[in-house]
Design a protein around this motif. Sequence first.
Motif, PDB file in Angstrom:
ATOM      1  N   TRP A   1       0.840  -1.193   0.000  1.00 20.29           N
ATOM      2  CA  TRP A   1       0.000   0.000   0.000  1.00 20.29           C
ATOM      3  C   TRP A   1       0.876   1.245   0.000  1.00 20.29           C
ATOM      4  O   TRP A   1       2.030   1.211   0.428  1.00 20.29           O
ATOM      5  CB  TRP A   1      -0.946   0.020   1.194  1.00 20.29           C
ATOM      6  N   PHE A   2       0.320   2.332  -0.494  1.00 19.98           N
ATOM      7  CA  PHE A   2       1.027   3.607  -0.572  1.00 19.98           C
ATOM      8  C   PHE A   2       0.082   4.738  -0.205  1.00 19.98           C
ATOM      9  O   PHE A   2      -1.093   4.716  -0.574  1.00 19.98           O
ATOM     10  CB  PHE A   2       1.556   3.866  -1.994  1.00 19.98           C
ATOM     11  N   GLU A   3       0.589   5.713   0.518  1.00 19.47           N
ATOM     12  CA  GLU A   3      -0.102   6.983   0.675  1.00 19.47           C
ATOM     13  C   GLU A   3       0.136   7.767  -0.611  1.00 19.47           C
ATOM     14  O   GLU A   3       1.281   7.997  -0.995  1.00 19.47           O
ATOM     15  CB  GLU A   3       0.462   7.780   1.851  1.00 19.47           C
ATOM     16  N   THR A   4      -0.927   8.185  -1.281  1.00 22.02           N
ATOM     17  CA  THR A   4      -0.771   8.906  -2.536  1.00 22.02           C
ATOM     18  C   THR A   4      -1.521  10.231  -2.515  1.00 22.02           C
ATOM     19  O   THR A   4      -2.479  10.415  -1.766  1.00 22.02           O
ATOM     20  CB  THR A   4      -1.294   8.072  -3.731  1.00 22.02           C
ATOM     21  N   SER A   5      -1.042  11.134  -3.349  1.00 19.96           N
ATOM     22  CA  SER A   5      -1.728  12.399  -3.571  1.00 19.96           C
ATOM     23  C   SER A   5      -1.508  12.800  -5.020  1.00 19.96           C
ATOM     24  O   SER A   5      -0.374  13.045  -5.430  1.00 19.96           O
ATOM     25  CB  SER A   5      -1.197  13.493  -2.642  1.00 19.96           C
ATOM     26  N   ALA A   6      -2.605  12.827  -5.786  1.00 22.24           N
ATOM     27  CA  ALA A   6      -2.494  13.302  -7.163  1.00 22.24           C
ATOM     28  C   ALA A   6      -2.168  14.790  -7.179  1.00 22.24           C
ATOM     29  O   ALA A   6      -1.431  15.273  -8.028  1.00 22.24           O
ATOM     30  CB  ALA A   6      -3.788  13.027  -7.920  1.00 22.24           C
ATOM     31  N   LYS A   7      -2.699  15.507  -6.214  1.00 23.43           N
ATOM     32  CA  LYS A   7      -2.465  16.945  -6.147  1.00 23.43           C
ATOM     33  C   LYS A   7      -0.985  17.258  -5.968  1.00 23.43           C
ATOM     34  O   LYS A   7      -0.424  18.122  -6.644  1.00 23.43           O
ATOM     35  CB  LYS A   7      -3.274  17.549  -5.002  1.00 23.43           C
ATOM     36  N   GLU A   8      -0.332  16.530  -5.049  1.00 22.22           N
ATOM     37  CA  GLU A   8       1.077  16.794  -4.751  1.00 22.22           C
ATOM     38  C   GLU A   8       2.023  15.822  -5.456  1.00 22.22           C
ATOM     39  O   GLU A   8       3.225  15.853  -5.230  1.00 22.22           O
ATOM     40  CB  GLU A   8       1.298  16.723  -3.239  1.00 22.22           C
ATOM     41  N   ASN A   9       1.464  14.961  -6.301  1.00 22.71           N
ATOM     42  CA  ASN A   9       2.258  13.972  -7.036  1.00 22.71           C
ATOM     43  C   ASN A   9       3.084  13.109  -6.079  1.00 22.71           C
ATOM     44  O   ASN A   9       4.279  12.911  -6.261  1.00 22.71           O
ATOM     45  CB  ASN A   9       3.168  14.651  -8.059  1.00 22.71           C
ATOM     46  N   ALA A  10       2.437  12.594  -5.057  1.00 20.84           N
ATOM     47  CA  ALA A  10       3.116  11.815  -4.020  1.00 20.84           C
ATOM     48  C   ALA A  10       2.901  10.320  -4.227  1.00 20.84           C
ATOM     49  O   ALA A  10       1.760   9.849  -4.239  1.00 20.84           O
ATOM     50  CB  ALA A  10       2.604  12.219  -2.637  1.00 20.84           C
TER      51      ALA A  10
END
Length: 222
Positions: free
Chosen positions: A163-172
Amino acid sequence: MAAGHNGSITGGAATMQQELLFKVLVIGDLGVGKTSIIKRYVHQIFSQHYRATIGVDFALKVLQWNNDTVIRLQLWDIAGQERYGNMTRVYYREAVGALVVFDVTRASTFDAVLKWKDDLDSKVTLNHGRPVPAVLLANKCDQLAPQQPKLDSFCRENGFVGWFETSAKENANIEEAARCLVGHILNNEESPLVERDPGSLVLSGYTNTAKDHLNCSSCMKW
């Protein structure tokens, strides 16, 4: 999925590059950010104003996996409401991996994750009968941090490869999550490439580079 070879010329000398095509599903409830993740990953863009996907959408990401291998990821953006219809069996056909997405700010979307995983496992398996590898994305982590111990055990108990913590907004962590999934797809393959049609190959196995290039910083390690 079909995969083909492509000859490329570098420095005046012909070098054969292997091209592999993988179908990857991006699934999860309505509004969790599936389209935003794909747009960020493929086109490096982000918008707050994507409209809800109707049915299914497609995108293609080309990865230079190593000096010898190019991977084409065919990303299928499955609409959040589609799990309740019979069409997902058609959409899922020949998929070899999945990204399952939930929104960390909406508990109901996490509650639905196992329904999506069960639906996936019931409708598509790999050639040897095993479930396709699935990576869980805790999306919109720029707004709220997920609980790591909870997700570690959740993934271990429910068959997610990581699993990964993701953010499309911050490209994480989107690139990292996709690379993790591709590594597991490659690692699952067992037998060599078998030719089916002229100019086309069926990827029934590929293991040469998987372990060397499996980079899953947030994947489960057990």
